[in-house]
Structure formats: C-alpha cells, structure tokens
Design an enzyme around this catalytic site. Structure first.
Site, PDB file in Angstrom:
ATOM      1  N   TYR A 144       0.821  -1.212   0.000  1.00 30.73           N
ATOM      2  CA  TYR A 144       0.000   0.000   0.000  1.00 30.73           C
ATOM      3  C   TYR A 144       0.859   1.268   0.000  1.00 30.73           C
ATOM      4  CZ  TYR A 144      -4.658  -2.018   0.817  1.00 30.73           C
ATOM      5  OH  TYR A 144      -5.857  -2.664   0.707  1.00 30.73           O
ATOM      6  N   LYS A 195       3.597 -15.246   1.609  1.00 23.80           N
ATOM      7  CA  LYS A 195       3.772 -15.927   0.316  1.00 23.80           C
ATOM      8  C   LYS A 195       5.266 -16.200   0.158  1.00 23.80           C
ATOM      9  CE  LYS A 195       2.122 -17.484  -3.593  1.00 23.80           C
ATOM     10  NZ  LYS A 195       1.241 -18.681  -3.676  1.00 23.80           N
ATOM     11  N   ASP A 227      -2.546 -18.255  -0.212  1.00 25.21           N
ATOM     12  CA  ASP A 227      -3.573 -18.965  -0.987  1.00 25.21           C
ATOM     13  C   ASP A 227      -4.182 -20.097  -0.156  1.00 25.21           C
ATOM     14  OD1 ASP A 227      -1.089 -20.234  -1.087  1.00 25.21           O
ATOM     15  OD2 ASP A 227      -1.262 -20.842  -3.194  1.00 25.21           O
ATOM     16  N   ASP A 251      -6.002  -7.251   4.026  1.00 24.67           N
ATOM     17  CA  ASP A 251      -7.190  -6.623   3.440  1.00 24.67           C
ATOM     18  C   ASP A 251      -8.115  -7.704   2.894  1.00 24.67           C
ATOM     19  OD1 ASP A 251      -8.858  -4.566   2.339  1.00 24.67           O
ATOM     20  OD2 ASP A 251      -7.954  -4.985   0.384  1.00 24.67           O
ATOM     21  N   ASP A 255     -11.803  -9.532   4.776  1.00 29.72           N
ATOM     22  CA  ASP A 255     -13.141  -9.562   4.161  1.00 29.72           C
ATOM     23  C   ASP A 255     -13.679 -10.988   4.135  1.00 29.72           C
ATOM     24  OD1 ASP A 255     -13.220  -6.840   3.648  1.00 29.72           O
ATOM     25  OD2 ASP A 255     -13.906  -7.100   1.577  1.00 29.72           O
TER      26      ASP A 255
HETATM   27  C1  IPM Z   1     -10.286  -1.658   4.217  1.00 24.26           C
HETATM   28  C2  IPM Z   1     -10.603  -1.059   2.884  1.00 24.26           C
HETATM   29  C3  IPM Z   1      -9.514  -0.062   2.557  1.00 24.26           C
HETATM   30  C4  IPM Z   1      -8.222  -0.835   2.445  1.00 24.26           C
HETATM   31  C5  IPM Z   1      -9.720   0.777   1.293  1.00 24.26           C
HETATM   32  C6  IPM Z   1     -11.090   1.409   1.250  1.00 24.26           C
HETATM   33  C7  IPM Z   1      -8.643   1.814   1.144  1.00 24.26           C
HETATM   34  O1  IPM Z   1     -10.757  -2.035   1.925  1.00 24.26           O
HETATM   35  O2  IPM Z   1     -10.191  -0.917   5.212  1.00 24.26           O
HETATM   36  O3  IPM Z   1     -10.140  -2.879   4.284  1.00 24.26           O
HETATM   37  O4  IPM Z   1      -7.912  -1.386   1.387  1.00 24.26           O
HETATM   38  O5  IPM Z   1      -7.504  -0.903   3.438  1.00 24.26           O
HETATM   39 MG    MG Z   2     -10.732  -3.982   2.704  1.00 23.56          MG
END
Ligand code: IPM
Ligand code: MG
Length: 361
Positions: A144, A195, A227, A251, A255
């Site tokens: 990032y 990785k 993975d 990230d 999710d």
């Molecule tokens: C998160 C989001 C952010 C990230 C984006 C919106 C910049 O996906 O907080 O997980 O990638 O960190």
């Molecule tokens: Mg995210």
C-alpha cells in the site's frame, strides 16, 4: 461530572456512516450515564463529505482534531459520486492518510460468529459454529505504501503500473509483537500468513516471526501461504485463533473472515499505533445503495465503539457491557435486514440502536 472524561473525534463520513454513527453516539451517551463516563464528542469531516465541502478527503483540521483526541470513532467513506475523481482525491485516500498520519500500524479485525446468526452465513452451520478469530493486519507498510509506485512510461513507450511490496524488519517485528501479545490473551495460537514460496518480502516476514517466537513461549506459531490460508478459512475456520499478515493479504483475508460470520454488518475493527489515539471503525463500507433509508445495521459501528472502550480508552468493563447489550438484542430476536432470518423481528437502524440502549440497563 465524572473523572473519566474522554475526547472522542467523531468522523461519520459518507453513506450509512452518518446514520450508524448517530445511533452509536446515542448508545454511548446512555452507556456513559450508566458507567459514569463523560464522552466529549467533536465531529469533523472526512471522505466524500469533506471533498464536497473542502476539496480534500482528509482536511488538515480533521487530522489535527484526531491527534488531540483520546480516540477516533469513524463511520465509513465513499460513494458513487466520487468514484471518478483522480485517485489522490478519492474518499479512500482519507483512510490511508489517517492511518499513516496517526501511524496506526496495527489493524485488529475480529470475526466472531454469534450463535444467533449462524443461519445468516452462507457456510454450513457445522463449519462456522464457534468461530472466534482475530486478523491482525499490518496497516502502514507493504504494497500500500512501498516505493516506487505510480504509472510510468517504460523504455518502449508503453505505460507501466508499479507498486512495491516492501517491509523493514522493524515493521515486521512491531506487528508481530502485537499479534503474539493478542494470542497470549486468547487461545495462544498464532498463524502467520505470507507468500514465502515466491516473495522475498515474505521470506523476511517469516524469518522475523520465527525469531520473535522464543519471546512468547506460551504461543504456538504456525505459518500458511496466503492462498492456502484463503482456502483454510472457509474449509475449517475453527482452527484459527490469531492470524497475522501484511497489509494487502490482510485486506483480502479480513473480508473473507468477515463473511464467515454471516454479515459484514456485524464486524468492528481497531487501528492502533504505539501511542493513542487509535481509530475504531466498522469493517464494512458506506453502502451508498441503502444510505438514508434507516435500514443499515448499526451493530458493527456499536461494536467498534466497544473496541474503542477496550483498546483505546482502557475501559474494559464498559466495553463488555456494550458487547453484552449487542448479544442480548440478538438473543431477543431483533434483526436488521442484512441479518434477518424468518421468524425474527425486523428493525431499522434507529430502532436497533434503541434496543441496544435499552439492553444496556
Ligand atoms: C479496508 C478497505 C480499505 C483498504 C480501502 C477502502 C482503502 O478495503 O479498510 O479494508 O484497502 O484498506
Ligand atoms: Mg478492505
């Protein structure tokens, strides 16, 4: 007046951020009365709302307010109307600016399955029952922020997009320590995700994690390639306690972990640095499609306030009381649309907040 007073920077942001923040502040007021805590809320602009009013997604005044607060409570940023802006002016930049501006290198994203919501998950009940894991994501380094980055013109005149995944040993060590310490407070299992079969940056990551392990003899450290980790998370999520990983992998995996619980609308997060203030925000986004309709689920925002109390303000009892109240409204059968199943009582955002406030007492 209470001797426990905290200055809280409140950044509602965009979309449903505004509604769920409003509800959460009311719940916190009630909690403050019950626990004898004074919250001094100061609101500031962030994200699209800040772009519209100031031209910048993270105005300097907002960052200043955060710096001089005890904690930052953040809603969500983003919306269709800002999607076409150049990337340095998009609402998401505000999150990155806040993270790097406050040096919030450790992002804690717990994924806990509430027994009442097992049927809201897309996975089989036997796979997710009892899931209680914590993703510790490195937040201010890796791909990032690594240099060089940009879209350049190559020697052949072709465009070339570049990002760089890089970690200093010291950056790996400090996130590793947060994760080991978190595992010590939990079930004492830490899984580091990388990785290392392909990437040098991951090989260093793995070496440093192994080097830290002797300092935490009570914690069992294992490693997974990213993975495989993605696969194991849906195959057998109960195997995990704490997962530590870099910015991009975290990230993605956070999710995925979120979805185990049935709704991303339930999940809080904490972003912490070496010193206060931390930022506390739901994992979900601004959901512009349902904004302003009073149907959003405020529980992730409320649980983020609980994380703020626990990790940002060292008020574990108030945190536990708030978490208990959330569990209690679920037991009572109240649901917002995203976690609704047949036979439950469907509520809007405000009504859900009112039930949580009532359950505090
Ligand atoms: C998160 C989001 C952010 C990230 C984006 C919106 C910049 O996906 O907080 O997980 O990638 O960190
Ligand atoms: Mg995210």
């Amino acid at each position: 007046m209470s001797n426990r007073r905290y200055k809280i920077a409140v950044l509602p942001g965009d979309g449903i951020g505004v509604e769920i923040m409003g509800v959460t502040l009311e719940v916190l007021e009630k909690l403050g009365q019950l626990c004898d805590i004074d919250f001094l809320f100061s609101e500031a602009l962030i994200g699209g709302a800040a772009i519209d009013q100031t031209g910048h997604p993270l105005p300097p005044e907002t960052l200043e307010l955060c710096r001089y607060s005890d904690a930052v409570l953040l809603g969500a940023v983003g919306g269709y109307q800002w999607d076409e802006l150049p990337s340095h002016l998009r609402p998401e930049q505000a999150l990155l600016g806040l993270r790097s501006g406050l040096n919030l290198f450790a992002n804690l994203r717990p994924a806990t399955v509430f027994p009442e919501l097992i049927h809201a998950s897309s996975l089989k009940p036997e796979v997710i029952t009892g899931v209680d894991l914590l993703v510790v994501r490195e937040l201010t380094g890796g791909i990032y922020f690594g240099q060089p980055k940009g879209i350049f013109t190559s020697e052949t005149g072709e465009q070339r997009g570049v990002n760089t995944m890089a970690y200093l040993a010291s950056e790996i060590d400090r996130i590793g320590r947060v994760a080991f310490a978190a595992a010590q407070q939990r079930r004492k299992k830490l899984c580091s995700v990388d990785k290392a079969n392909v990437l040098e940056v991951s090989q260093l990551w793995r070496q440093r994690m192994n080097a830290l392990a002797p300092e935490y003899p009570d914690v069992t450290l294992t490693h997974l390639y990213v993975d495989n980790a993605a696969m194991q998370l849906i195959r057998w999520p109960q195997q995990f306690d704490v997962i530590v990983t870099g910015n991009l992998f975290g990230d993605i995996l956070s999710d995925e972990a979120a979805m185990l619980t049935g709704s991303i609308g339930m999940l809080p997060s904490a972003s912490l640095g070496a010193t206060a203030p931390g930022v506390f925000e739901p994992v979900h986004g601004s959901a512009p499609d349902i904004a302003g309709q009073d149907v959003a689920n405020p529980l992730a925002q409320i649980l983020s306030a609980a994380m703020m109390l626990r990790y940002g303000l060292s008020e574990p009892q108030a945190a536990a009381r708030l978490e208990y109240a959330v569990a209690e409204v679920l037991r009572q059968g109240y649901r917002t649309g995203d976690i609704y199943t047949e036979g439950m009582q469907r509520l809007g955002c405000k009504a859900m907040g009112a039930q949580v406030a009532a359950a505090l007492a």
